[in-house]
Design an enzyme around this catalytic site. Structure first.
Site, PDB file in Angstrom:
ATOM      1  N   ASP A  33      10.960  -6.782 -10.349  1.00 38.89           N
ATOM      2  CA  ASP A  33      10.924  -6.018  -9.092  1.00 38.89           C
ATOM      3  C   ASP A  33      12.291  -6.033  -8.426  1.00 38.89           C
ATOM      4  O   ASP A  33      12.736  -5.044  -7.854  1.00 38.89           O
ATOM      5  CB  ASP A  33       9.917  -6.644  -8.117  1.00 38.89           C
ATOM      6  CG  ASP A  33       8.492  -6.387  -8.546  1.00 38.89           C
ATOM      7  OD1 ASP A  33       8.312  -5.736  -9.600  1.00 38.89           O
ATOM      8  OD2 ASP A  33       7.577  -6.840  -7.842  1.00 38.89           O
ATOM      9  N   ALA A  34      12.956  -7.217  -8.510  1.00 39.32           N
ATOM     10  CA  ALA A  34      14.247  -7.360  -7.835  1.00 39.32           C
ATOM     11  C   ALA A  34      15.256  -6.377  -8.428  1.00 39.32           C
ATOM     12  O   ALA A  34      16.001  -5.711  -7.700  1.00 39.32           O
ATOM     13  CB  ALA A  34      14.751  -8.784  -7.997  1.00 39.32           C
ATOM     14  N   GLU A  35      15.218  -6.256  -9.757  1.00 40.87           N
ATOM     15  CA  GLU A  35      16.151  -5.346 -10.421  1.00 40.87           C
ATOM     16  C   GLU A  35      15.818  -3.901 -10.063  1.00 40.87           C
ATOM     17  O   GLU A  35      16.706  -3.082  -9.828  1.00 40.87           O
ATOM     18  CB  GLU A  35      15.987  -5.543 -11.921  1.00 40.87           C
ATOM     19  CG  GLU A  35      17.273  -5.616 -12.664  1.00 40.87           C
ATOM     20  CD  GLU A  35      16.993  -5.940 -14.121  1.00 40.87           C
ATOM     21  OE1 GLU A  35      16.087  -6.749 -14.399  1.00 40.87           O
ATOM     22  OE2 GLU A  35      17.692  -5.374 -14.954  1.00 40.87           O
ATOM     23  N   ASP A  37      14.321  -2.843  -7.336  1.00 44.79           N
ATOM     24  CA  ASP A  37      14.735  -2.606  -5.938  1.00 44.79           C
ATOM     25  C   ASP A  37      16.233  -2.343  -5.857  1.00 44.79           C
ATOM     26  O   ASP A  37      16.684  -1.484  -5.115  1.00 44.79           O
ATOM     27  CB  ASP A  37      14.394  -3.821  -5.052  1.00 44.79           C
ATOM     28  CG  ASP A  37      12.908  -3.871  -4.713  1.00 44.79           C
ATOM     29  OD1 ASP A  37      12.243  -2.831  -4.848  1.00 44.79           O
ATOM     30  OD2 ASP A  37      12.430  -4.956  -4.329  1.00 44.79           O
ATOM     31  N   SER A  82       4.360   5.035   0.528  1.00 48.34           N
ATOM     32  CA  SER A  82       4.908   3.752   0.107  1.00 48.34           C
ATOM     33  C   SER A  82       5.645   3.158   1.314  1.00 48.34           C
ATOM     34  O   SER A  82       5.552   3.694   2.412  1.00 48.34           O
ATOM     35  CB  SER A  82       5.842   4.032  -1.055  1.00 48.34           C
ATOM     36  OG  SER A  82       6.522   2.889  -1.392  1.00 48.34           O
ATOM     37  N   LYS A 116       2.402  -8.843   2.779  1.00 44.35           N
ATOM     38  CA  LYS A 116       2.448  -7.741   1.810  1.00 44.35           C
ATOM     39  C   LYS A 116       1.937  -8.292   0.482  1.00 44.35           C
ATOM     40  O   LYS A 116       2.647  -9.018  -0.215  1.00 44.35           O
ATOM     41  CB  LYS A 116       3.875  -7.211   1.684  1.00 44.35           C
ATOM     42  CG  LYS A 116       3.966  -6.010   0.794  1.00 44.35           C
ATOM     43  CD  LYS A 116       5.335  -5.358   0.881  1.00 44.35           C
ATOM     44  CE  LYS A 116       5.412  -4.149  -0.016  1.00 44.35           C
ATOM     45  NZ  LYS A 116       5.165  -4.455  -1.428  1.00 44.35           N
ATOM     46  N   ARG A 137      -3.249   4.701  -6.189  1.00 35.92           N
ATOM     47  CA  ARG A 137      -2.305   5.522  -5.452  1.00 35.92           C
ATOM     48  C   ARG A 137      -1.655   6.603  -6.328  1.00 35.92           C
ATOM     49  O   ARG A 137      -1.419   7.717  -5.884  1.00 35.92           O
ATOM     50  CB  ARG A 137      -1.208   4.643  -4.853  1.00 35.92           C
ATOM     51  CG  ARG A 137      -0.177   5.476  -4.126  1.00 35.92           C
ATOM     52  CD  ARG A 137       0.666   4.641  -3.227  1.00 35.92           C
ATOM     53  NE  ARG A 137       1.365   3.611  -3.956  1.00 35.92           N
ATOM     54  CZ  ARG A 137       1.980   2.590  -3.396  1.00 35.92           C
ATOM     55  NH1 ARG A 137       1.949   2.458  -2.092  1.00 35.92           N
ATOM     56  NH2 ARG A 137       2.607   1.706  -4.110  1.00 35.92           N
ATOM     57  N   GLU A 174      -5.191  -3.524  -0.889  1.00 38.23           N
ATOM     58  CA  GLU A 174      -4.586  -3.995  -2.130  1.00 38.23           C
ATOM     59  C   GLU A 174      -5.624  -4.766  -2.940  1.00 38.23           C
ATOM     60  O   GLU A 174      -6.347  -5.610  -2.391  1.00 38.23           O
ATOM     61  CB  GLU A 174      -3.417  -4.918  -1.736  1.00 38.23           C
ATOM     62  CG  GLU A 174      -2.364  -5.071  -2.756  1.00 38.23           C
ATOM     63  CD  GLU A 174      -1.274  -3.973  -2.716  1.00 38.23           C
ATOM     64  OE1 GLU A 174      -1.380  -3.014  -1.920  1.00 38.23           O
ATOM     65  OE2 GLU A 174      -0.344  -4.084  -3.518  1.00 38.23           O
ATOM     66  N   TYR A 224      -8.161  -6.650  -0.225  1.00 38.73           N
ATOM     67  CA  TYR A 224      -7.890  -6.867   1.200  1.00 38.73           C
ATOM     68  C   TYR A 224      -7.422  -5.556   1.820  1.00 38.73           C
ATOM     69  O   TYR A 224      -6.523  -4.896   1.281  1.00 38.73           O
ATOM     70  CB  TYR A 224      -6.822  -7.957   1.393  1.00 38.73           C
ATOM     71  CG  TYR A 224      -7.316  -9.305   0.930  1.00 38.73           C
ATOM     72  CD1 TYR A 224      -8.155 -10.069   1.733  1.00 38.73           C
ATOM     73  CD2 TYR A 224      -6.988  -9.784  -0.330  1.00 38.73           C
ATOM     74  CE1 TYR A 224      -8.637 -11.296   1.294  1.00 38.73           C
ATOM     75  CE2 TYR A 224      -7.468 -11.003  -0.786  1.00 38.73           C
ATOM     76  CZ  TYR A 224      -8.291 -11.756   0.035  1.00 38.73           C
ATOM     77  OH  TYR A 224      -8.786 -12.955  -0.404  1.00 38.73           O
ATOM     78  N   CYS A 408      14.830 -37.493 -33.742  1.00 36.25           N
ATOM     79  CA  CYS A 408      14.988 -37.603 -32.289  1.00 36.25           C
ATOM     80  C   CYS A 408      16.472 -37.432 -31.912  1.00 36.25           C
ATOM     81  O   CYS A 408      17.334 -38.106 -32.492  1.00 36.25           O
ATOM     82  CB  CYS A 408      14.474 -38.966 -31.837  1.00 36.25           C
ATOM     83  SG  CYS A 408      14.849 -39.315 -30.113  1.00 36.25           S
ATOM     84  N   CYS A 411      17.591 -41.221 -30.568  1.00 34.40           N
ATOM     85  CA  CYS A 411      17.636 -42.433 -31.408  1.00 34.40           C
ATOM     86  C   CYS A 411      17.588 -42.127 -32.899  1.00 34.40           C
ATOM     87  O   CYS A 411      17.584 -43.050 -33.713  1.00 34.40           O
ATOM     88  CB  CYS A 411      16.493 -43.374 -31.027  1.00 34.40           C
ATOM     89  SG  CYS A 411      14.890 -42.789 -31.564  1.00 34.40           S
ATOM     90  N   CYS A 432      13.736 -46.369 -28.874  1.00 36.55           N
ATOM     91  CA  CYS A 432      14.420 -45.160 -28.400  1.00 36.55           C
ATOM     92  C   CYS A 432      14.840 -45.350 -26.935  1.00 36.55           C
ATOM     93  O   CYS A 432      13.995 -45.594 -26.065  1.00 36.55           O
ATOM     94  CB  CYS A 432      13.473 -43.973 -28.525  1.00 36.55           C
ATOM     95  SG  CYS A 432      14.169 -42.457 -27.862  1.00 36.55           S
TER      96      CYS A 432
HETATM   97  N1  5U1 Z   1      -0.208  -5.248   4.333  1.00 34.39           N
HETATM   98  C1  5U1 Z   1       0.209  -4.054   3.926  1.00 34.39           C
HETATM   99  N2  5U1 Z   1       0.624  -3.762   2.716  1.00 34.39           N
HETATM  100  N3  5U1 Z   1       0.951  -2.468   2.701  1.00 34.39           N
HETATM  101  C2  5U1 Z   1       1.433  -1.688   1.717  1.00 34.39           C
HETATM  102  N4  5U1 Z   1       0.265  -2.966   4.703  1.00 34.39           N
HETATM  103  C3  5U1 Z   1       0.720  -1.957   3.946  1.00 34.39           C
HETATM  104  N5  5U1 Z   1       0.954  -0.673   4.258  1.00 34.39           N
HETATM  105  C4  5U1 Z   1       1.413   0.137   3.310  1.00 34.39           C
HETATM  106  C5  5U1 Z   1       1.670  -0.347   2.021  1.00 34.39           C
HETATM  107  C6  5U1 Z   1       2.189   0.530   0.958  1.00 34.39           C
HETATM  108  O1  5U1 Z   1       1.672   1.421   3.561  1.00 34.39           O
HETATM  109  C7  5U1 Z   1       1.394   2.002   4.831  1.00 34.39           C
HETATM  110  C8  5U1 Z   1       2.204   1.486   5.934  1.00 34.39           C
HETATM  111  C9  5U1 Z   1       1.643   3.470   4.637  1.00 34.39           C
END
Ligand code: 5U1
Length: 672
Positions: A33-35, A37, A82, A116, A137, A174, A224, A408, A411, A432
């Protein structure tokens, strides 16, 4: 010049689109992900500096990737956006400044702040409170219909319950695989030579995008909520925070971490709070989302191509990074186990710089198909030791095979690899030096003899200078021997000798632990002490007697017997006792008088006259242990109605089977 920049932009776009396709469609990310980004930022900066070049069709203007053809496509009535990212407090302040500039006034901004979650974004559509569709999505405009799969997720309600629920309501959130479940899943996969997932996010995405929903049903996923899309024939609160509370009141899951904060300071305090709490959460998060709480203000600010202007993600340090495998060293542990250790090009990951990582054993090297000079992905989840999760790329022209040594490295004794055991061991024992050092470190450690001042460095010096060979030699050390050691001096030597003297007064369990018997950890050492009460009883115990102790199975019993049988170990123990190590005498605990003490029960099937919890409590009150699984140690299986596989296993093992009536009689008899 502009032609060169256009070429650079085109090549970055192609690269990012390839990454998107692998990430969103194939669940097989090519880079961390870091790369990803970093590349996206680089592209955005180039585009911003060169606005005259065409911007449409750029991955900076879209979300994700086009939907997979195997699932039915779903057109999102309200686009699934996003989030833009910030990586520092400074960038967060700039975000607030942008908002104030756009609003053309300075407003005291209130933010709804949320973790997040690192999973897969999902839309749930409820009509008249019934879940009628779930979609991924996708590219933000078109996703995939995953309704059947989502319906297998246990914490997603199929029906909402409560008042004032809009007739059409789209909930967004998510789907994640909780960390503990992910680790368990991978352990089982590795044990069965099946594919392990790189991280919980891939595990969630891979599980949700199964064409066969019965496979998804076996995966421990959770959902969630974090927002809403369609709202028709009904109204929600004008505050994002209140809206989330409304969702919660109708039965939708919400993390416990959603809060309201004021201004940049409130947000950044929350960032710090959650960064520290990160490792205690049951799910993985990769940052914080700050959202303007007031819905009117959100609408006034609107959004740009791919993200709202009223929200931003503040990313945590990446937990995965790529680096180069420079070399492999072979370390010798206390019991002779040889562990290959990867020497890495130092890399900042999970908040620390990592330059070494365990490769565990030869099987792991084979599983990863890893070679020296490979580019590898390192993962360091919060507070967890770094791990190499996969090889990102390998260059056959320069890569070198990792050769496991036959002798080893310390020893030169032979290395043995017992069939069915993944671990290779040095056969040198206390000959050893590496094993001697480790044995002394372990003996002196806090949980064992607790000798203050005898850390790793001192233990190594003492062995290297040949001042000690076994832990018993510690008790003959003199200040004349210690003072000349590097970074020691008179004061430290005096303190160390005092700590060694003090350690002589100990407890039997700690002494047993300090001996370093294979697979005898703190809990087993305590159980042994409590069961046998004296050292000589443990030393003389037969395998059958040892097997009666909690936590002691065939293998541990074998290690205990083998340890005490060795003349060398007997001599060291005698020398330790002669040096004056002692402990208070132990007595049988009162609990041992209970009528069902030492008896292990398993309950299975449906009990009619009492429920399982009542039965468990009644048995435990009489001293019995109630276990969840049948093994050779089970004394009785209580089989209720419709008992299944546990009953069969118990019958195969010859465990005594009790009916519910038998159990009631037993409880009455023992009670009276
Ligand atoms: N907690 C959280 N994760 N998340 C991801 N909120 C949230 N909101 C998102 C996304 C992509 O998008 C809305 C703000 C559009």
């Amino acid at each position: 010049m502009i032609k060169l920049i256009a070429q650079q932009i085109a090549s970055l776009r192609l690269e990012i689109e390839k990454y998107n396709q692998h990430y969103y469609q194939l669940d097989k990310p090519l880079v961390t992900d870091a790369e990803y980004d970093r590349k996206l930022r680089e592209l955005r900066q180039l585009e911003q500096k060169n606005p005259e070049l065409p911007q449409e069709n750029s991955p900076t203007q879209t979300v994700g990737s086009t939907a997979l053809s195997s699932f039915t496509k779903v057109t999102h009535e309200v686009a699934m956006l996003s989030l833009d990212n910030v990586f520092s407090g400074e960038e967060m302040n700039e975000f607030i400044e942008r908002i104030n500039n756009r609003l053309k006034r300075v407003v005291k901004l209130k933010f709804c702040v949320e973790p997040k979650l690192d999973g897969l974004a999902i839309s749930l559509l409820y009509e008249n409170s019934i879940l009628i569709r779930a979609a991924t999505r996708g590219d933000g405009a078109i996703g995939e219909d995953v309704t059947l799969n989502v319906k297998t997720i246990k914490n997603i309600p199929h029906k909402l319950i409560g008042e004032h629920i809009p007739a059409r309501l789209e909930v967004r959130g998510e789907v994640v695989m909780p960390t503990a479940a992910f680790e368990k899943f991978n352990q089982t996969a590795i044990a069965n030579d099946a594919k392990a997932f790189v991280n919980p996010r891939n595990a969630a995405a891979g599980s949700l995008r199964q064409l066969d929903s019965s496979i998804t049903a076996t995966r421990p996923l959770a959902f969630y909520s974090y927002g809403v899309g369609i709202i028709e024939q009904g109204e929600l609160a004008n505050s994002h925070y209140q809206r989330l509370q409304q969702l919660k009141s109708w039965g939708l899951p919400l993390t416990n971490e959603v809060q309201l904060k004021e201004g940049a300071k409130g947000c950044l305090d929350y960032y710090q709070y959650l960064l520290e709490k990160r490792s205690d959460l049951t799910y993985e998060i990769d940052g914080i989302v700050y959202k303007i709480d007031d819905i009117d203000l959100q609408e006034e600010l609107g959004f740009v191509a791919r993200a709202p202007r009223w929200a931003i993600a503040h990313k945590f340090p990446a937990q995965e990074e790529h680096t180069t495998l420079l070399d492999v060293e072979f370390q010798v542990g206390r019991t002779g186990a040889i562990t290959p250790v990867a020497i890495l090009q130092p890399v900042f990951v999970g908040g620390v710089t990592v330059s070494r990582a365990s490769l565990h054993n030869a099987d792991e090297i084979k599983r990863l198909n890893i070679k020296i000079t490979d580019t590898v992905i390192i993962r360091r989840a919060a507070d967890v030791i770094p791990q190499i999760v996969k090889v990102q790329s390998s260059n056959p022209e320069i890569s070198k095979n990792i050769i496991f040594p036959d002798v080893c490295p310390v020893c030169q004794s032979e290395i043995e690899r017992i069939e069915d055991e993944a671990i290779a061991r040095c056969t040198g024992g206390l000959y050893c030096a590496a094993q001697r050092k480790e044995a002394i470190k372990y003996f002196s450690s806090r949980k064992a003899m607790n000798i203050d001042g005898l850390g790793e460095k001192v233990a190594e010096q003492l062995v290297d200078e040949e001042l000690i060979n076994t832990p018993a030699d510690l008790f003959n050390l003199t200040s004349e021997q210690l003072i000349p050691l590097e970074r020691m001096g008179a004061k430290k030597a005096e303190n160390l000798l005092f700590a060694i003297e003090n350690s002589k007064q100990t407890h039997l369990a700690k002494f047993i632990l300090a001996l370093g018997i294979r697979e005898v950890g703190e809990a087993t050492a305590k159980n042994l002490a409590q069961h046998f009460l004296t050292l000589s009883a443990i030393q003389e115990a037969s395998t059958e007697e040892l097997l009666k102790v909690d936590d002691v199975g065939e293998i541990v019993a074998k290690h205990i017997r083998a340890f005490f049988k060795q003349v060398h170990n007997q001599e060291v123990i005698q020398a330790l006792l002669n040096a004056g190590i002692h402990w208070p005498a132990l007595q049988k605990q009162a609990g041992h008088e209970l009528p069902l003490q030492d008896r292990t029960f398993v309950l299975t099937g449906t009990l009619v006259q009492m429920d399982r919890l009542e039965a468990k409590q009644a048995l435990e009150a009489l001293g019995a242990k109630v276990s969840g699984s049948v093994s050779k140690k089970t004394n009785y299986l209580v089989a209720g109605e419709a008992a299944g596989s546990k009953l069969t296993k118990a019958q195969n093992l010859g465990v005594e089977i009790l009916s519910e009536e038998n159990l009631l009689l037993l409880l009455q008899k023992r009670d009276s």
